[in-house]
Design a protein around this motif. Structure first.
Motif, PDB file in Angstrom:
ATOM      1  N   MET A  95       0.821  -1.202   0.000  1.00 49.64           N
ATOM      2  CA  MET A  95       0.000   0.000   0.000  1.00 49.64           C
ATOM      3  C   MET A  95       0.860   1.259   0.000  1.00 49.64           C
ATOM      4  SD  MET A  95      -1.424  -0.057   3.965  1.00 49.64           S
ATOM      5  CE  MET A  95      -2.474   1.376   3.699  1.00 49.64           C
ATOM      6  N   SER A  96       0.241   2.363  -0.397  1.00 47.14           N
ATOM      7  CA  SER A  96       0.900   3.665  -0.409  1.00 47.14           C
ATOM      8  C   SER A  96      -0.008   4.661   0.291  1.00 47.14           C
ATOM      9  CB  SER A  96       1.176   4.108  -1.843  1.00 47.14           C
ATOM     10  OG  SER A  96       1.697   5.421  -1.879  1.00 47.14           O
ATOM     11  N   VAL A  97       0.581   5.519   1.139  1.00 46.92           N
ATOM     12  CA  VAL A  97      -0.210   6.497   1.885  1.00 46.92           C
ATOM     13  C   VAL A  97       0.494   7.843   1.848  1.00 46.92           C
ATOM     14  CG1 VAL A  97      -1.018   4.655   3.415  1.00 46.92           C
ATOM     15  CG2 VAL A  97       0.893   6.083   4.134  1.00 46.92           C
ATOM     16  N   PRO A  98      -0.243   8.958   2.003  1.00 53.16           N
ATOM     17  CA  PRO A  98       0.390  10.273   2.029  1.00 53.16           C
ATOM     18  C   PRO A  98       1.168  10.485   3.318  1.00 53.16           C
ATOM     19  CG  PRO A  98      -1.960  10.475   2.441  1.00 53.16           C
ATOM     20  CD  PRO A  98      -1.706   9.032   2.091  1.00 53.16           C
ATOM     21  N   SER A  99       2.165  11.347   3.254  1.00 52.66           N
ATOM     22  CA  SER A  99       3.083  11.503   4.383  1.00 52.66           C
ATOM     23  C   SER A  99       2.401  12.008   5.652  1.00 52.66           C
ATOM     24  CB  SER A  99       4.240  12.429   4.000  1.00 52.66           C
ATOM     25  OG  SER A  99       3.745  13.701   3.601  1.00 52.66           O
ATOM     26  N   ILE A 100       1.480  12.984   5.528  1.00 52.55           N
ATOM     27  CA  ILE A 100       0.851  13.533   6.736  1.00 52.55           C
ATOM     28  C   ILE A 100       0.032  12.471   7.448  1.00 52.55           C
ATOM     29  CG2 ILE A 100      -0.808  15.217   7.612  1.00 52.55           C
ATOM     30  CD1 ILE A 100      -0.005  17.090   5.360  1.00 52.55           C
ATOM     31  N   SER A 101      -0.848  11.797   6.730  1.00 50.91           N
ATOM     32  CA  SER A 101      -1.669  10.750   7.343  1.00 50.91           C
ATOM     33  C   SER A 101      -0.817   9.581   7.818  1.00 50.91           C
ATOM     34  CB  SER A 101      -2.724  10.254   6.354  1.00 50.91           C
ATOM     35  OG  SER A 101      -3.725  11.226   6.143  1.00 50.91           O
ATOM     36  N   GLY A 102       0.263   9.290   7.073  1.00 54.06           N
ATOM     37  CA  GLY A 102       1.155   8.204   7.482  1.00 54.06           C
ATOM     38  C   GLY A 102       1.763   8.467   8.839  1.00 54.06           C
ATOM     39  N   ASP A 103       2.267   9.681   9.016  1.00 57.95           N
ATOM     40  CA  ASP A 103       2.870  10.043  10.296  1.00 57.95           C
ATOM     41  C   ASP A 103       1.829  10.169  11.401  1.00 57.95           C
ATOM     42  OD1 ASP A 103       5.397  10.122   9.197  1.00 57.95           O
ATOM     43  OD2 ASP A 103       5.341  12.276   8.797  1.00 57.95           O
ATOM     44  N   LEU A 104       0.685  10.757  11.076  1.00 58.65           N
ATOM     45  CA  LEU A 104      -0.320  11.078  12.081  1.00 58.65           C
ATOM     46  C   LEU A 104      -1.047   9.857  12.615  1.00 58.65           C
ATOM     47  CD1 LEU A 104      -1.955  13.325  13.561  1.00 58.65           C
ATOM     48  CD2 LEU A 104      -3.514  13.311  11.597  1.00 58.65           C
ATOM     49  N   ILE A 105      -1.426   8.951  11.710  1.00 55.67           N
ATOM     50  CA  ILE A 105      -2.320   7.876  12.138  1.00 55.67           C
ATOM     51  C   ILE A 105      -2.061   6.522  11.502  1.00 55.67           C
ATOM     52  CG2 ILE A 105      -4.032   8.546  10.408  1.00 55.67           C
ATOM     53  CD1 ILE A 105      -6.209   7.728  12.359  1.00 55.67           C
ATOM     54  N   LEU A 106      -1.672   6.500  10.212  1.00 58.09           N
ATOM     55  CA  LEU A 106      -1.676   5.244   9.476  1.00 58.09           C
ATOM     56  C   LEU A 106      -0.549   4.298   9.857  1.00 58.09           C
ATOM     57  CD1 LEU A 106      -2.814   6.474   5.967  1.00 58.09           C
ATOM     58  CD2 LEU A 106      -4.142   5.231   7.670  1.00 58.09           C
ATOM     59  N   ALA A 107       0.618   4.831  10.204  1.00 57.73           N
ATOM     60  CA  ALA A 107       1.718   3.946  10.610  1.00 57.73           C
ATOM     61  C   ALA A 107       1.283   3.096  11.801  1.00 57.73           C
ATOM     62  CB  ALA A 107       2.961   4.763  10.944  1.00 57.73           C
ATOM     63  N   ILE A 288      -8.746   1.140   9.026  1.00 57.97           N
ATOM     64  CA  ILE A 288      -8.210   2.490   8.792  1.00 57.97           C
ATOM     65  C   ILE A 288      -9.319   3.534   8.933  1.00 57.97           C
ATOM     66  CG2 ILE A 288      -7.364   4.015   6.958  1.00 57.97           C
ATOM     67  CD1 ILE A 288      -5.618   1.656   6.020  1.00 57.97           C
ATOM     68  N   ARG A 289     -10.465   3.261   8.357  1.00 53.30           N
ATOM     69  CA  ARG A 289     -11.593   4.201   8.438  1.00 53.30           C
ATOM     70  C   ARG A 289     -11.994   4.450   9.894  1.00 53.30           C
ATOM     71  NH1 ARG A 289     -17.216   3.811   8.441  1.00 53.30           N
ATOM     72  NH2 ARG A 289     -18.271   5.603   7.453  1.00 53.30           N
ATOM     73  N   THR A 290     -12.045   3.406  10.688  1.00 56.58           N
ATOM     74  CA  THR A 290     -12.400   3.547  12.105  1.00 56.58           C
ATOM     75  C   THR A 290     -11.407   4.437  12.834  1.00 56.58           C
ATOM     76  OG1 THR A 290     -13.457   1.373  12.134  1.00 56.58           O
ATOM     77  CG2 THR A 290     -12.792   2.286  14.258  1.00 56.58           C
ATOM     78  N   ARG A 291     -10.125   4.262  12.521  1.00 57.11           N
ATOM     79  CA  ARG A 291      -9.097   5.066  13.181  1.00 57.11           C
ATOM     80  C   ARG A 291      -9.166   6.534  12.749  1.00 57.11           C
ATOM     81  NH1 ARG A 291      -4.667   2.450  15.483  1.00 57.11           N
ATOM     82  NH2 ARG A 291      -4.002   4.588  15.939  1.00 57.11           N
ATOM     83  N   TYR A 292      -9.446   6.775  11.471  1.00 52.43           N
ATOM     84  CA  TYR A 292      -9.629   8.150  10.999  1.00 52.43           C
ATOM     85  C   TYR A 292     -10.808   8.809  11.714  1.00 52.43           C
ATOM     86  CZ  TYR A 292      -6.480   8.776   6.958  1.00 52.43           C
ATOM     87  OH  TYR A 292      -5.404   8.968   6.132  1.00 52.43           O
ATOM     88  N   LEU A 293     -11.938   8.124  11.744  1.00 53.34           N
ATOM     89  CA  LEU A 293     -13.148   8.699  12.322  1.00 53.34           C
ATOM     90  C   LEU A 293     -13.004   8.965  13.815  1.00 53.34           C
ATOM     91  CD1 LEU A 293     -15.942   6.727  10.412  1.00 53.34           C
ATOM     92  CD2 LEU A 293     -15.046   9.014   9.948  1.00 53.34           C
ATOM     93  N   ALA A 294     -12.149   8.184  14.474  1.00 56.51           N
ATOM     94  CA  ALA A 294     -11.918   8.402  15.916  1.00 56.51           C
ATOM     95  C   ALA A 294     -11.268   9.754  16.187  1.00 56.51           C
ATOM     96  CB  ALA A 294     -11.071   7.272  16.482  1.00 56.51           C
ATOM     97  N   ILE A 295     -10.533  10.296  15.193  1.00 59.51           N
ATOM     98  CA  ILE A 295      -9.917  11.615  15.377  1.00 59.51           C
ATOM     99  C   ILE A 295     -10.393  12.573  14.276  1.00 59.51           C
ATOM    100  CG2 ILE A 295      -7.874  10.750  16.589  1.00 59.51           C
ATOM    101  CD1 ILE A 295      -6.334  11.106  13.903  1.00 59.51           C
ATOM    102  N   SER A 296     -11.649  12.434  13.893  1.00 58.69           N
ATOM    103  CA  SER A 296     -12.196  13.246  12.803  1.00 58.69           C
ATOM    104  C   SER A 296     -12.127  14.737  13.115  1.00 58.69           C
ATOM    105  CB  SER A 296     -13.640  12.847  12.507  1.00 58.69           C
ATOM    106  OG  SER A 296     -14.460  13.015  13.659  1.00 58.69           O
ATOM    107  N   HIS A 297     -12.126  15.114  14.408  1.00 62.57           N
ATOM    108  CA  HIS A 297     -12.058  16.526  14.783  1.00 62.57           C
ATOM    109  C   HIS A 297     -10.707  17.152  14.411  1.00 62.57           C
ATOM    110  CE1 HIS A 297     -10.743  13.983  18.116  1.00 62.57           C
ATOM    111  NE2 HIS A 297      -9.992  14.970  18.541  1.00 62.57           N
ATOM    112  N   TYR A 298      -9.680  16.328  14.193  1.00 62.82           N
ATOM    113  CA  TYR A 298      -8.389  16.857  13.749  1.00 62.82           C
ATOM    114  C   TYR A 298      -8.513  17.429  12.340  1.00 62.82           C
ATOM    115  CZ  TYR A 298      -5.744  14.383  17.450  1.00 62.82           C
ATOM    116  OH  TYR A 298      -5.233  13.935  18.640  1.00 62.82           O
ATOM    117  N   PHE A 299      -9.452  16.894  11.564  1.00 62.52           N
ATOM    118  CA  PHE A 299      -9.545  17.206  10.145  1.00 62.52           C
ATOM    119  C   PHE A 299     -10.569  18.326   9.852  1.00 62.52           C
ATOM    120  CE2 PHE A 299      -7.788  13.014  10.501  1.00 62.52           C
ATOM    121  CZ  PHE A 299      -6.832  12.952   9.516  1.00 62.52           C
TER     122      PHE A 299
END
Length: 299
Positions: A95-107, A288-299
């Motif tokens: 998989m490939s992910v953008p650097s900001i999301s990779g550092d923030l949550i995806l790693a 991944i979607r669950t983890r994003y939504l858990a910090i949706s207020h960051y976005f």
């Protein structure tokens, strides 16, 4: 007409040999031949020209092969849709992910998913470019922006709001811009990785969004470097809010136009076109979607 005969017919066309299909399905050549003959008899047409060297589709065979392929694919997808439930997920995902999301949550999220499924390995690259999924052999890509390639499927996760921000020290020294047009008189730090030009900053207006063209002494395609330059008081930055969420909360950066920035981009999980992605990819997307939504207020 039996669905398994249609699938067998497509396999014969795909491989070009009765013997290969017989081997794949643990059948004899004669059984494969009889089942194709049965299909032809039921349809009342000849589907294949048979010679000692090759098989050739008749006009009727050409008309049937697309439907037979769909039957095979639908059967495979039906099996994949339930495979893995209650079982161990195994194999490999590239998989490939953008650097900001990779550092923030995806790693962390992807490493956690691997620990949840010990038989699974994931190769995750951080790359802001929209990579070629097919040529690059990628199973999944997380991207922010717009999807143009119709051969890909994109699942929307959430939207990413952008902000214009600067440090209190920069504002104390250079004054705070009162409206977006004032930015033309400031040193604007430019994020070279954008869907639009790095110097074209988008803002809201009553009759639609508009662009302010800015300039500055520093440009970079690395989000972390841009954030550090802003924290150091070297200029004003235009970045995704998730990158500087904590900096704004703790007062190290100031959100200059909290209700006026017009840039808001979708974050998507993208995978090659298929009606049903592999179960391991589907489960990873959900994780991944669950983890994003858990910090949706960051976005």
């Amino acid at each position: 007409m039996r669905a398994d005969d249609l699938i067998l017919f497509y396999q014969v066309v795909e491989t070009g040999a009765f013997s290969r299909v017989a081997e794949q399905n643990n059948l004899t050549n004669s059984v494969v031949s009889k089942r194709i003959a049965r299909l032809e008899q039921e349809l009342g047409v000849q589907l294949l020209y048979r010679t000692t060297r090759k098989l050739t589709l008749t006009e009727a065979g050409k008309a049937l092969v697309h439907g037979a392929k769909n039957v095979k694919q639908a059967t495979q997808e039906a099996m994949e849709s339930v495979s893995g439930f209650g079982e161990n997920i195994s194999g490999h995902i590239k998989m490939s992910v953008p650097s900001i999301s990779g550092d923030l949550i995806l790693a962390d999220a992807v490493a956690e998913f691997c620990n949840m499924h010990p038989g699974l390995t994931v190769d995750m690259s951080l790359d802001n470019r929209f990579v070629d999924l097919v040529d690059g052999g990628f199973d999944l890509v997380i991207r922010t922006g717009y999807l143009e390639d119709s051969s890909l499927i994109a699942r929307h996760i959430l939207d990413s709001q952008w902000v214009v921000c600067a440090s209190p020290s920069y504002i104390a020294k250079n004054s705070k811009p009162l409206n977006p047009e004032d930015l033309t008189q400031h040193n604007c730090l430019q994020y070279a990785y954008q869907t639009t030009g790095a110097s074209e900053w988008e803002f809201k207006a009553n009759k639609g969004n508009y662009i302010v063209r800015v300039s500055g002494s520093f440009s970079t395609d690395n989000a972390t470097a841009l954030r550090k330059a802003a924290l150091g008081g070297h200029g004003i930055a235009y970045v995704p809010r998730c990158l500087v969420y904590h900096d704004i909360r703790n007062g190290q950066l100031v959100d200059i136009f909290p209700d006026q920035v017009g840039k808001r981009l979708g974050i998507y999980a993208v995978y090659p076109f298929t009606r049903q992605p592999p179960n391991k990819v589907r489960l990873l997307i959900e994780h991944i979607r669950t983890r994003y939504l858990a910090i949706s207020h960051y976005f």
